[in-house]
Design a protein around this motif. Structure first.
Motif, PDB file in Angstrom:
ATOM      1  N   LEU A  41       0.831  -1.196   0.000  1.00 46.85           N
ATOM      2  CA  LEU A  41       0.000   0.000   0.000  1.00 46.85           C
ATOM      3  C   LEU A  41       0.869   1.250   0.000  1.00 46.85           C
ATOM      4  CD1 LEU A  41      -2.721   1.501   0.286  1.00 46.85           C
ATOM      5  CD2 LEU A  41      -2.486   1.193   2.770  1.00 46.85           C
ATOM      6  N   MET A  42       1.848   1.292   0.888  1.00 42.38           N
ATOM      7  CA  MET A  42       2.708   2.485   0.963  1.00 42.38           C
ATOM      8  C   MET A  42       3.491   2.672  -0.332  1.00 42.38           C
ATOM      9  SD  MET A  42       2.007   4.198   3.525  1.00 42.38           S
ATOM     10  CE  MET A  42       3.158   5.453   3.014  1.00 42.38           C
ATOM     11  N   ASN A  43       3.916   1.584  -0.950  1.00 39.46           N
ATOM     12  CA  ASN A  43       4.648   1.704  -2.217  1.00 39.46           C
ATOM     13  C   ASN A  43       3.741   2.146  -3.361  1.00 39.46           C
ATOM     14  OD1 ASN A  43       7.270   1.240  -1.366  1.00 39.46           O
ATOM     15  ND2 ASN A  43       7.021  -0.984  -1.465  1.00 39.46           N
ATOM     16  N   LYS A  44       2.439   1.892  -3.255  1.00 38.23           N
ATOM     17  CA  LYS A  44       1.493   2.413  -4.253  1.00 38.23           C
ATOM     18  C   LYS A  44       1.275   3.913  -4.047  1.00 38.23           C
ATOM     19  CE  LYS A  44      -0.402  -0.908  -6.847  1.00 38.23           C
ATOM     20  NZ  LYS A  44      -0.624  -0.842  -8.266  1.00 38.23           N
ATOM     21  N   VAL A  76       8.931   2.026   0.849  1.00 38.68           N
ATOM     22  CA  VAL A  76       9.346   0.832   1.596  1.00 38.68           C
ATOM     23  C   VAL A  76      10.177  -0.004   0.623  1.00 38.68           C
ATOM     24  CG1 VAL A  76       8.604  -1.170   2.945  1.00 38.68           C
ATOM     25  CG2 VAL A  76       7.209   0.897   2.951  1.00 38.68           C
ATOM     26  N   PRO A  77      11.489   0.209   0.600  1.00 34.99           N
ATOM     27  CA  PRO A  77      12.320  -0.441  -0.421  1.00 34.99           C
ATOM     28  C   PRO A  77      12.438  -1.959  -0.274  1.00 34.99           C
ATOM     29  CG  PRO A  77      13.678   0.850   1.088  1.00 34.99           C
ATOM     30  CD  PRO A  77      12.252   1.118   1.446  1.00 34.99           C
ATOM     31  N   LYS A  78      12.414  -2.468   0.958  1.00 33.00           N
ATOM     32  CA  LYS A  78      12.585  -3.914   1.165  1.00 33.00           C
ATOM     33  C   LYS A  78      11.358  -4.467   1.868  1.00 33.00           C
ATOM     34  CE  LYS A  78      14.863  -7.823   1.623  1.00 33.00           C
ATOM     35  NZ  LYS A  78      14.720  -8.784   0.588  1.00 33.00           N
ATOM     36  N   VAL A  79      10.639  -5.355   1.174  1.00 28.88           N
ATOM     37  CA  VAL A  79       9.464  -6.008   1.752  1.00 28.88           C
ATOM     38  C   VAL A  79       9.815  -7.480   1.941  1.00 28.88           C
ATOM     39  CG1 VAL A  79       7.028  -6.571   1.445  1.00 28.88           C
ATOM     40  CG2 VAL A  79       7.929  -4.408   0.552  1.00 28.88           C
ATOM     41  N   HIS A  80       9.793  -7.920   3.185  1.00 28.85           N
ATOM     42  CA  HIS A  80      10.114  -9.321   3.496  1.00 28.85           C
ATOM     43  C   HIS A  80       8.878 -10.182   3.252  1.00 28.85           C
ATOM     44  CE1 HIS A  80      13.909  -8.116   5.268  1.00 28.85           C
ATOM     45  NE2 HIS A  80      13.256  -7.186   5.957  1.00 28.85           N
ATOM     46  N   THR A  81       9.017 -11.169   2.382  1.00 36.23           N
ATOM     47  CA  THR A  81       7.902 -12.084   2.114  1.00 36.23           C
ATOM     48  C   THR A  81       8.113 -13.424   2.804  1.00 36.23           C
ATOM     49  OG1 THR A  81       8.967 -12.796   0.072  1.00 36.23           O
ATOM     50  CG2 THR A  81       7.334 -11.018  -0.090  1.00 36.23           C
ATOM     51  N   ALA A 112       7.397   4.883   6.828  1.00 36.25           N
ATOM     52  CA  ALA A 112       6.919   5.431   5.553  1.00 36.25           C
ATOM     53  C   ALA A 112       5.642   6.250   5.757  1.00 36.25           C
ATOM     54  CB  ALA A 112       6.679   4.305   4.549  1.00 36.25           C
ATOM     55  N   MET A 113       4.755   5.774   6.628  1.00 37.05           N
ATOM     56  CA  MET A 113       3.518   6.518   6.906  1.00 37.05           C
ATOM     57  C   MET A 113       3.826   7.866   7.547  1.00 37.05           C
ATOM     58  SD  MET A 113       0.722   3.833   8.321  1.00 37.05           S
ATOM     59  CE  MET A 113      -0.008   2.574   7.300  1.00 37.05           C
ATOM     60  N   LYS A 114       4.771   7.865   8.475  1.00 34.97           N
ATOM     61  CA  LYS A 114       5.147   9.116   9.135  1.00 34.97           C
ATOM     62  C   LYS A 114       5.686  10.109   8.107  1.00 34.97           C
ATOM     63  CE  LYS A 114       7.861  10.992  12.901  1.00 34.97           C
ATOM     64  NZ  LYS A 114       8.792  10.724  13.993  1.00 34.97           N
TER      65      LYS A 114
END
Length: 183
Positions: free
Chosen positions: A53-56, A62-67, A84-86
């Motif tokens: 959501l933040m990357n959209k 949020v450069p690194k998303v752990h899956t 990122a929200m802040k």
């Protein structure tokens, strides 16, 4: 029942399913995907959906998303989302803590944070929607001339007690007071 369990039950009672549904529908409308048939907290728990959501909303925020990975990697996702929200404009007062989401301690605050994020999108002209919630109020500063300010000194406002002479002297509503004197 433990104190922690009692607190958790109290917080569960405060949750608003309609607000949660609006938040989830908004998120998946942004993705252009159908809403999953799962509980609010379960959909968001590992932080991956919020990272997306933040990357959209703000590409690359949020450069690194752990899956994959353990608990710490998933909690790191949530921490990255919060940062990122802040930066996007969600205040600290509107933010939740990592444990509120990951451990399900305060899903009401998680929902409130998503709604605060939805309001923050109005402050970004590059975002074309969809939006969540009402548009926040904007400053409407007014300037008055000295003449305009001086003209108000002759006006008696209603707070000053003027009510066209009406009083409570003849008011007989309710039961009247009676004094009964003994014999």
């Amino acid at each position: 029942m433990s104190l922690q369990r009692q607190h958790q039950m109290k917080m569960m009672g405060k949750r608003d399913p309609q607000m949660e549904q609006e938040a989830i529908e908004w998120i998946f409308a942004i993705f252009g995907e159908p809403v999953p048939n799962a509980e609010f907290g379960d959909i968001l728990k590992d932080g991956q959906v919020l990272c997306r959501l933040m990357n959209k909303l703000s590409p690359g925020s949020v450069p690194k998303v752990h899956t994959t990975g353990g608990h710490y990697k998933m909690m790191e996702n949530i921490g990255n989302v919060m940062a990122a929200m802040k930066q996007y404009g969600v205040s600290n007062q509107d933010s939740f803590q990592t444990a509120d989401l990951y451990e399900g301690k305060d899903l009401l605050q998680v929902c409130n944070t998503i709604h605060a994020l939805g309001r923050a999108t109005y402050q970004h002209p590059e975002w074309k929607g969809p939006y969540l919630g009402p548009r926040p109020a904007e400053e409407n500063k007014r300037e008055f001339t000295d003449e305009q300010l001086a003209s108000t000194k002759t006006v008696i406002g209603l707070q000053a007690g003027s009510n066209k002479g009406a009083t409570q002297a003849g008011d007989t509503t309710g039961a009247q007071r009676r004094v009964i004197v003994g014999k």
